[in-house]
Design a protein around this motif. Structure first.
Motif, mmCIF file in Angstrom:
data_model
loop_
_atom_site.group_PDB
_atom_site.id
_atom_site.type_symbol
_atom_site.label_atom_id
_atom_site.label_comp_id
_atom_site.label_asym_id
_atom_site.label_seq_id
_atom_site.Cartn_x
_atom_site.Cartn_y
_atom_site.Cartn_z
ATOM 1 N N ILE A 165 1.117 -1.098 0.038
ATOM 2 C CA ILE A 165 0.115 0.049 0.207
ATOM 3 C C ILE A 165 1.121 1.114 -0.102
ATOM 4 O O ILE A 165 0.778 1.100 0.966
ATOM 5 C CB ILE A 165 -0.907 0.090 0.944
ATOM 6 C CG1 ILE A 165 -1.854 -1.147 1.297
ATOM 7 C CG2 ILE A 165 -1.876 1.400 1.128
ATOM 8 C CD1 ILE A 165 -2.540 -1.506 0.897
ATOM 9 N N LEU A 166 1.372 1.873 -0.675
ATOM 10 C CA LEU A 166 1.759 3.011 -0.938
ATOM 11 C C LEU A 166 1.221 4.126 -0.984
ATOM 12 O O LEU A 166 1.846 4.723 -0.369
ATOM 13 C CB LEU A 166 2.489 3.359 -2.609
ATOM 14 C CG LEU A 166 3.365 1.733 -3.566
ATOM 15 C CD1 LEU A 166 3.219 2.113 -4.851
ATOM 16 C CD2 LEU A 166 4.185 1.921 -2.730
ATOM 17 N N ASP A 167 0.534 4.487 -0.767
ATOM 18 C CA ASP A 167 -0.281 5.455 -0.245
ATOM 19 C C ASP A 167 -0.894 5.494 1.555
ATOM 20 O O ASP A 167 -1.866 4.511 1.305
ATOM 21 C CB ASP A 167 -1.432 6.213 -0.793
ATOM 22 C CG ASP A 167 -2.105 7.538 -1.092
ATOM 23 O OD1 ASP A 167 -1.292 7.956 0.733
ATOM 24 O OD2 ASP A 167 -3.314 7.685 -1.111
ATOM 25 N N GLN A 168 -0.122 5.760 2.315
ATOM 26 C CA GLN A 168 -0.363 5.320 3.879
ATOM 27 C C GLN A 168 -1.167 6.445 3.783
ATOM 28 O O GLN A 168 -2.048 6.320 5.172
ATOM 29 C CB GLN A 168 0.508 5.242 4.240
ATOM 30 C CG GLN A 168 1.994 4.314 4.346
ATOM 31 C CD GLN A 168 0.532 2.322 4.033
ATOM 32 O OE1 GLN A 168 0.287 2.743 5.521
ATOM 33 N NE2 GLN A 168 0.836 1.576 3.422
ATOM 34 N N SER A 169 -1.533 7.645 3.318
ATOM 35 C CA SER A 169 -2.301 8.740 4.292
ATOM 36 C C SER A 169 -4.157 8.435 3.749
ATOM 37 O O SER A 169 -4.495 8.979 4.164
ATOM 38 C CB SER A 169 -1.971 9.691 3.478
ATOM 39 O OG SER A 169 -2.740 9.370 1.685
ATOM 40 N N VAL A 170 -4.144 7.493 2.784
ATOM 41 C CA VAL A 170 -5.332 7.048 3.016
ATOM 42 C C VAL A 170 -6.198 6.135 4.028
ATOM 43 O O VAL A 170 -5.034 5.703 4.500
ATOM 44 C CB VAL A 170 -5.160 5.857 1.550
ATOM 45 C CG1 VAL A 170 -7.286 5.339 1.555
ATOM 46 C CG2 VAL A 170 -5.257 6.791 0.529
ATOM 47 N N ASP A 171 -7.247 6.878 3.910
ATOM 48 C CA ASP A 171 -8.266 6.631 5.935
ATOM 49 C C ASP A 171 -7.963 4.948 5.925
ATOM 50 O O ASP A 171 -8.304 4.375 4.613
ATOM 51 C CB ASP A 171 -9.459 7.309 5.383
ATOM 52 C CG ASP A 171 -10.050 6.660 6.780
ATOM 53 O OD1 ASP A 171 -9.437 6.048 7.447
ATOM 54 O OD2 ASP A 171 -11.451 6.819 7.151
ATOM 55 N N ASN A 222 -10.506 2.740 6.560
ATOM 56 C CA ASN A 222 -11.469 2.439 6.320
ATOM 57 C C ASN A 222 -11.485 2.652 4.657
ATOM 58 O O ASN A 222 -13.726 2.021 4.832
ATOM 59 C CB ASN A 222 -12.760 3.040 7.449
ATOM 60 C CG ASN A 222 -12.035 3.517 8.707
ATOM 61 O OD1 ASN A 222 -12.962 2.209 9.176
ATOM 62 N ND2 ASN A 222 -12.194 4.367 9.655
ATOM 63 N N MET A 223 -11.680 3.608 3.878
ATOM 64 C CA MET A 223 -11.448 3.951 2.493
ATOM 65 C C MET A 223 -10.933 2.297 1.895
ATOM 66 O O MET A 223 -10.547 2.690 0.654
ATOM 67 C CB MET A 223 -11.132 4.594 2.043
ATOM 68 C CG MET A 223 -11.477 6.247 2.470
ATOM 69 S SD MET A 223 -13.489 6.145 2.473
ATOM 70 C CE MET A 223 -13.786 6.396 1.291
ATOM 71 N N TRP A 224 -10.367 1.667 2.316
ATOM 72 C CA TRP A 224 -9.103 0.205 2.064
ATOM 73 C C TRP A 224 -10.358 -0.689 1.028
ATOM 74 O O TRP A 224 -11.592 -0.942 1.739
ATOM 75 C CB TRP A 224 -8.375 -0.149 2.728
ATOM 76 C CG TRP A 224 -6.838 0.273 3.166
ATOM 77 C CD1 TRP A 224 -7.205 1.461 2.450
ATOM 78 C CD2 TRP A 224 -6.242 0.403 3.944
ATOM 79 N NE1 TRP A 224 -5.177 2.025 2.834
ATOM 80 C CE2 TRP A 224 -5.103 0.913 3.426
ATOM 81 C CE3 TRP A 224 -5.725 -1.607 3.916
ATOM 82 C CZ2 TRP A 224 -3.837 0.575 4.588
ATOM 83 C CZ3 TRP A 224 -4.567 -1.372 4.812
ATOM 84 C CH2 TRP A 224 -4.163 -0.287 4.889
ATOM 85 N N THR A 225 -9.915 -1.394 -0.346
ATOM 86 C CA THR A 225 -11.188 -2.217 -0.199
ATOM 87 C C THR A 225 -10.572 -3.448 0.176
ATOM 88 O O THR A 225 -9.660 -2.980 0.770
ATOM 89 C CB THR A 225 -10.634 -2.676 -1.472
ATOM 90 O OG1 THR A 225 -9.109 -2.817 -2.373
ATOM 91 C CG2 THR A 225 -10.801 -1.030 -2.459
ATOM 92 N N PRO A 226 -11.346 -4.424 -0.070
ATOM 93 C CA PRO A 226 -11.258 -5.105 1.006
ATOM 94 C C PRO A 226 -9.970 -6.079 0.462
ATOM 95 O O PRO A 226 -8.337 -6.717 0.871
ATOM 96 C CB PRO A 226 -12.414 -6.782 0.568
ATOM 97 C CG PRO A 226 -13.686 -5.827 -0.153
ATOM 98 C CD PRO A 226 -13.019 -4.592 -0.427
ATOM 99 N N ALA A 227 -9.241 -6.575 -0.972
ATOM 100 C CA ALA A 227 -8.426 -6.269 -1.618
ATOM 101 C C ALA A 227 -6.929 -6.252 -0.442
ATOM 102 O O ALA A 227 -5.825 -6.678 -0.304
ATOM 103 C CB ALA A 227 -8.077 -6.683 -2.792
ATOM 104 N N GLU A 228 -7.063 -4.919 -0.726
ATOM 105 C CA GLU A 228 -5.860 -3.694 -0.103
ATOM 106 C C GLU A 228 -5.825 -3.982 1.391
ATOM 107 O O GLU A 228 -4.133 -3.823 2.117
ATOM 108 C CB GLU A 228 -6.298 -2.329 -0.170
ATOM 109 C CG GLU A 228 -6.093 -1.554 -1.228
ATOM 110 C CD GLU A 228 -6.400 0.038 -1.314
ATOM 111 O OE1 GLU A 228 -5.822 0.554 -2.239
ATOM 112 O OE2 GLU A 228 -7.075 0.319 -0.331
ATOM 113 N N ALA A 229 -6.984 -4.323 2.334
ATOM 114 C CA ALA A 229 -7.053 -4.991 3.736
ATOM 115 C C ALA A 229 -6.512 -6.524 3.620
ATOM 116 O O ALA A 229 -5.356 -6.221 4.464
ATOM 117 C CB ALA A 229 -8.283 -4.562 3.896
ATOM 118 N N ALA A 230 -6.484 -6.859 2.952
ATOM 119 C CA ALA A 230 -5.914 -8.239 2.862
ATOM 120 C C ALA A 230 -4.287 -8.789 2.456
ATOM 121 O O ALA A 230 -3.734 -9.088 3.094
ATOM 122 C CB ALA A 230 -6.502 -9.538 1.554
#
Length: 96
Positions: free
Chosen positions: A17-23, A25-33
Protein backbone atom coordinates in the motif's frame (compact mmCIF):
# COMPACT_ATOMS: atom_id res chain seq x y z
CA UNK A 1 16.74 -21.46 7.99
CA UNK A 2 18.19 -18.14 8.96
CA UNK A 3 21.16 -18.15 6.60
CA UNK A 4 19.16 -16.05 4.15
CA UNK A 5 19.36 -13.13 6.56
CA UNK A 6 23.17 -13.36 6.53
CA UNK A 7 23.64 -13.64 2.77
CA UNK A 8 21.14 -10.88 2.05
CA UNK A 9 18.68 -12.98 0.08
CA UNK A 10 15.99 -12.49 2.74
CA UNK A 11 14.92 -8.88 2.24
CA UNK A 12 12.57 -6.69 4.19
CA UNK A 13 9.05 -7.01 2.78
CA UNK A 14 7.81 -4.09 0.73
CA UNK A 15 4.59 -2.42 1.81
CA UNK A 16 2.11 -3.00 -1.02
CA UNK A 17 0.00 0.00 0.00
CA UNK A 18 2.04 2.91 -1.29
CA UNK A 19 -0.33 5.68 -0.24
CA UNK A 20 -0.45 5.40 3.55
CA UNK A 21 -2.39 8.66 3.80
CA UNK A 22 -5.58 6.92 2.69
CA UNK A 23 -7.98 6.29 5.56
CA UNK A 24 -8.02 2.61 6.58
CA UNK A 25 -11.81 2.64 6.33
CA UNK A 26 -11.50 3.52 2.64
CA UNK A 27 -9.39 0.48 1.73
CA UNK A 28 -10.86 -2.12 -0.55
CA UNK A 29 -11.07 -5.69 0.77
CA UNK A 30 -8.15 -6.58 -1.50
CA UNK A 31 -6.02 -3.77 -0.03
CA UNK A 32 -6.93 -4.84 3.49
CA UNK A 33 -5.91 -8.42 2.68
CA UNK A 34 -2.61 -7.20 1.21
CA UNK A 35 -1.96 -5.18 4.36
CA UNK A 36 -2.62 -8.19 6.61
CA UNK A 37 -0.23 -10.31 4.54
CA UNK A 38 2.39 -7.56 4.59
CA UNK A 39 2.18 -7.16 8.36
CA UNK A 40 2.56 -10.91 8.85
CA UNK A 41 5.56 -11.06 6.53
CA UNK A 42 7.12 -8.04 8.22
CA UNK A 43 6.71 -9.61 11.66
CA UNK A 44 8.36 -12.82 10.46
CA UNK A 45 11.21 -10.88 8.84
CA UNK A 46 11.79 -8.74 11.94
CA UNK A 47 11.88 -11.82 14.16
CA UNK A 48 14.41 -13.51 11.89
CA UNK A 49 16.55 -10.37 11.82
CA UNK A 50 16.46 -10.12 15.60
CA UNK A 51 17.44 -13.76 16.06
CA UNK A 52 20.38 -13.54 13.67
CA UNK A 53 21.59 -10.23 15.10
CA UNK A 54 21.43 -11.69 18.61
CA UNK A 55 23.32 -14.80 17.54
CA UNK A 56 26.06 -12.68 16.00
CA UNK A 57 26.24 -10.34 18.99
CA UNK A 58 26.43 -13.27 21.38
CA UNK A 59 29.40 -14.84 19.63
CA UNK A 60 31.74 -11.89 19.16
CA UNK A 61 33.62 -9.75 21.69
CA UNK A 62 31.91 -6.57 22.86
CA UNK A 63 34.71 -4.46 21.41
CA UNK A 64 34.03 -5.87 17.95
CA UNK A 65 30.28 -5.60 18.40
CA UNK A 66 30.64 -1.89 19.12
CA UNK A 67 32.25 -1.45 15.70
CA UNK A 68 29.41 -3.07 13.78
CA UNK A 69 26.30 -2.48 15.91
CA UNK A 70 25.19 0.53 13.86
CA UNK A 71 24.43 -1.59 10.80
CA UNK A 72 20.74 -1.80 9.90
CA UNK A 73 20.40 -5.46 8.94
CA UNK A 74 21.97 -8.79 9.79
CA UNK A 75 23.39 -8.91 6.27
CA UNK A 76 25.13 -5.55 6.71
CA UNK A 77 26.43 -6.63 10.11
CA UNK A 78 27.85 -9.78 8.53
CA UNK A 79 29.46 -7.79 5.71
CA UNK A 80 31.03 -5.42 8.25
CA UNK A 81 32.38 -8.36 10.24
CA UNK A 82 33.75 -10.01 7.12
CA UNK A 83 35.38 -6.77 6.05
CA UNK A 84 36.96 -6.36 9.47
CA UNK A 85 38.45 -9.85 9.42
CA UNK A 86 39.53 -9.62 5.78
CA UNK A 87 41.34 -6.38 6.54
CA UNK A 88 43.14 -8.02 9.46
CA UNK A 89 43.99 -11.02 7.31
CA UNK A 90 45.57 -8.77 4.67
CA UNK A 91 47.58 -6.95 7.34
CA UNK A 92 48.94 -10.26 8.66
CA UNK A 93 49.84 -11.34 5.11
CA UNK A 94 51.73 -8.12 4.53
CA UNK A 95 53.63 -8.54 7.80
CA UNK A 96 54.79 -12.00 6.74
Amino acid sequence: GLLHYIDGSECEPTDPILDQSVDLNMWTPAEAALDITYRSEMKTWQQGEAIVKQQIAGTIPDSLFMKICGQATAHLIWKALAGNFEKKSRMVSIDL
